[in-house]
Design an enzyme around this catalytic site. Structure first.
Site, PDB file in Angstrom:
ATOM      1  CB  ALA A   1      26.946 -22.408  36.497  1.00 25.91           C
ATOM      2  CG  ASP A   2      21.618 -25.443  39.739  1.00 24.99           C
ATOM      3  OD1 ASP A   2      21.114 -24.426  40.143  1.00 24.99           O
ATOM      4  OD2 ASP A   2      21.657 -26.624  40.267  1.00 24.99           O
ATOM      5  CB  THR A   3      26.721 -25.349  43.031  1.00 22.44           C
ATOM      6  OG1 THR A   3      27.487 -24.666  41.695  1.00 22.44           O
ATOM      7  CG2 THR A   3      27.347 -26.057  43.510  1.00 22.44           C
TER       8      THR A   3
END
Length: 195
Positions: free
Chosen positions: A72-74
Site C-alpha cells: 500500500a501507498d498513500t
C-alpha cells in the site's frame, strides 16, 4: 496461506488487525522515488512494487507455501500536486498551509498479490481508493502548534487525521480508514475473493 503486510506503517498494521486475520510484516526495499505526477497512478504503481518485491523474496526463500502480500501507498493531492511526507518542519508547514481552509484528496493504492504453491501462479489485484477531506481554516500559530507535536513528519500531507490534527478536519467524503492509510473494507472484499 501466509498473509504479509509489506509496510512498516504502524497505522496500517493497526487497521489490518481489525480484519481479524493473522499476518506478518515484511517491509519492502523498493525505491519510492518514481517519476509520476498523477496521484492515483503513483500510489497504484508504488503499491504494486512493494507487494511484488516482498512476494518475489518470499517465493525465492520458500516456494512451498501459499502467500498473500498486501502492498500500500498513500499520498495527499492538492490541485493535482502530490504531497508526500515532509522532509523538514518548514516543508510540513507549507503542506499544511496548502490544505487548510480548503478540500484535498487522499489516495491510497493497494496491491494484493497472491501465490498458490500448487499451481505456481501469481495473481494480482490493484485498486485505488480516494477520499475527499475538507480542513477548517488554520492560523499560522495553529499550524506550528500542530507541527510541534511531531505528529506530521512521517505522514503524507504532513498530517494524521486520527491524531491531534483531527480537530481541524471539517468533513470527509469517502472512507475514513483510507485517510489513515488503508481502506480495509474494500481490502477485505478483495482478500475474500482471493483466498
Amino acid at each position: 496461506m501466509e498473509i504479509i503486510l509489506a509496510s512498516q506503517s504502524p497505522r496500517r498494521e493497526e487497521l489490518l488487525k481489525r480484519l481479524g486475520v493473522d499476518f506478518k510484516i515484511i517491509t519492502s526495499s523498493v525505491d519510492e522515488n518514481i517519476e509520476e505526477e498523477n496521484a492515483e497512478a503513483l500510489v497504484e504503481e508504488l503499491s504494486f512494487r512493494k507487494s511484488i518485491d516482498v512476494m518475489n523474496r518470499l517465493v525465492q526463500e520458500d516456494g512451498t507455501k501459499d502467500y498473500l502480500v498486501i502492498g500500500a501507498d498513500t499520498v495527499v493531492a492538492v490541485n493535482d500536486v502530490v504531497l508526500g511526507k515532509p522532509a523538514t518542519r518548514e516543508e510540513a508547514f507549507e503542506m499544511i498551509d496548502s490544505i487548510q481552509g480548503s478540500s484535498h484528496f487522499v489516495f491510497t493504492g493497494v496491491t494484493v498479490t497472491c501465490y498458490k504453491n500448487e499451481t505456481g501462479r501469481i495473481m494480482r489485484t490493484s485498486f485505488v481508493e480516494g477520499t475527499e477531506v475538507t480542513v477548517f481554516p488554520m492560523t499560522e500559530e495553529e499550524i506550528w502548534e500542530y507541527i510541534d507535536t511531531g505528529d506530521c513528519m512521517d505522514k503524507a500531507g504532513a498530517y494524521g487525521i486520527q491524531g491531534e490534527f483531527g480537530k481541524y478536519v471539517e468533513k470527509i467524503y469517502g472512507d475514513y480508514n483510507n485517510v489513515v492509510g488503508l481502506p480495509i473494507a474494500k481490502l477485505y472484499q478483495v482478500i475474500k475473493g482471493l483466498i
